[in-house]
Design an enzyme around this catalytic site. Sequence first.
Site, short mmCIF file in Angstrom:
data_model
loop_
_atom_site.label_atom_id
_atom_site.label_comp_id
_atom_site.label_asym_id
_atom_site.label_seq_id
_atom_site.Cartn_x
_atom_site.Cartn_y
_atom_site.Cartn_z
N LYS A 37 0.74 -1.01 0.28
CA LYS A 37 -0.09 -0.06 0.07
C LYS A 37 0.89 1.25 -0.06
O LYS A 37 2.18 0.94 0.25
CB LYS A 37 -1.14 -0.07 1.25
N TYR A 85 -12.50 -1.65 -3.80
CA TYR A 85 -13.17 -1.84 -2.44
C TYR A 85 -14.52 -1.73 -2.21
O TYR A 85 -14.91 -1.43 -1.26
CB TYR A 85 -12.19 -0.79 -1.56
N ASN A 113 -1.98 0.48 6.82
CA ASN A 113 -1.75 -0.70 7.27
C ASN A 113 -0.63 -1.57 6.24
O ASN A 113 -0.55 -2.62 6.56
CB ASN A 113 -2.77 -1.55 8.04
N HIS A 140 -2.13 -5.38 1.29
CA HIS A 140 -3.55 -6.04 1.57
C HIS A 140 -3.51 -7.49 0.76
O HIS A 140 -2.31 -7.67 0.34
CB HIS A 140 -4.33 -5.36 0.29
N GLU A 177 -9.68 -10.56 -7.70
CA GLU A 177 -8.83 -9.43 -7.48
C GLU A 177 -7.70 -9.63 -8.52
O GLU A 177 -7.01 -8.83 -9.03
CB GLU A 177 -8.27 -9.35 -5.93
P1 RTP Z 1 -7.13 -5.75 3.26
O1 RTP Z 1 -8.49 -5.89 2.72
O2 RTP Z 1 -6.81 -4.52 2.78
O3 RTP Z 1 -6.25 -7.01 3.10
O4 RTP Z 1 -7.24 -5.79 4.98
P2 RTP Z 1 -8.11 -6.61 5.98
O5 RTP Z 1 -8.87 -7.71 5.19
O6 RTP Z 1 -7.28 -7.00 6.85
O7 RTP Z 1 -9.06 -5.60 6.41
P3 RTP Z 1 -10.67 -5.20 5.91
O8 RTP Z 1 -11.56 -5.17 7.03
O9 RTP Z 1 -10.95 -6.03 4.66
O10 RTP Z 1 -10.57 -3.73 5.37
C1 RTP Z 1 -9.92 -3.33 4.44
C2 RTP Z 1 -9.13 -2.06 4.82
O11 RTP Z 1 -9.71 -0.84 4.98
C3 RTP Z 1 -8.89 -0.14 5.75
N1 RTP Z 1 -9.63 0.04 7.06
N2 RTP Z 1 -9.71 1.15 7.77
N3 RTP Z 1 -10.18 3.16 9.89
C4 RTP Z 1 -10.83 1.94 9.94
O12 RTP Z 1 -11.50 1.72 10.78
C5 RTP Z 1 -10.48 1.02 9.08
N4 RTP Z 1 -11.09 -0.43 9.04
C6 RTP Z 1 -10.35 -0.90 7.87
C7 RTP Z 1 -7.82 -1.04 6.29
O13 RTP Z 1 -6.59 -0.35 5.27
C8 RTP Z 1 -8.11 -2.48 5.77
O14 RTP Z 1 -7.01 -3.00 5.62
MG MG Z 2 -9.96 -7.34 3.48
#
Ligand code: RTP
Ligand code: MG
Length: 140
Positions: A11, A51, A114, A117, A128
């Site tokens: 990212k 997204y 973070n 992804h 994807e």
């Molecule tokens: P990713 O899809 O990026 O691999 O991350 P993940 O599965 O661990 O998390 P996900 O729930 O799918 O959320 C996608 C991305 O959204 C951002 N996020 N921001 N501000 C917040 O509360 C928040 N929560 C999620 C993060 O960049 C997350 O990786």
């Molecule tokens: Mg995710």
Amino acid sequence: MAIERTFSIVKPDATRRNLTGAIVAKLEQAGLRVVAQKRIHLTKAQAGKFYEVHKERPFYDELCEFMSSEPIVVQVLEGENAIAKNREVMGATNPADADAGTIRKEYALSIGENSVHGSDGPDTAKEEIAYFFSGLEIVG
Ligand code: RTP
Ligand code: MG
């Protein structure tokens, strides 16, 4: 155990801090092989489509702004159990909850910025990968 492919992004917070190599090294050390890779700069609309599943979430706009703010590195990783293995090496979404030694524990700045992804299942991995790569660009 079947050989799988998963989709991964380095990212903008990580490309900006010159951490691409360090992150790819961690993925490779975990036994994942990079079979496709390119550096791109998404538009906000392209990030929004990627997204789309999160479009009702409060962080959606901020996430799309962030993901289109600077270049990213998109890649296809291959290996045994690649989807779960990648998620394991990445660590929890919030770096405060991530295990020691994971990418997010070491490098993530916040729950939003973070660093990486990773696809969360076989169907999303397939979708994807197809969103970013043609078959000719994936060289196993
Ligand atoms: P990713 O899809 O990026 O691999 O991350 P993940 O599965 O661990 O998390 P996900 O729930 O799918 O959320 C996608 C991305 O959204 C951002 N996020 N921001 N501000 C917040 O509360 C928040 N929560 C999620 C993060 O960049 C997350 O990786
Ligand atoms: Mg995710």
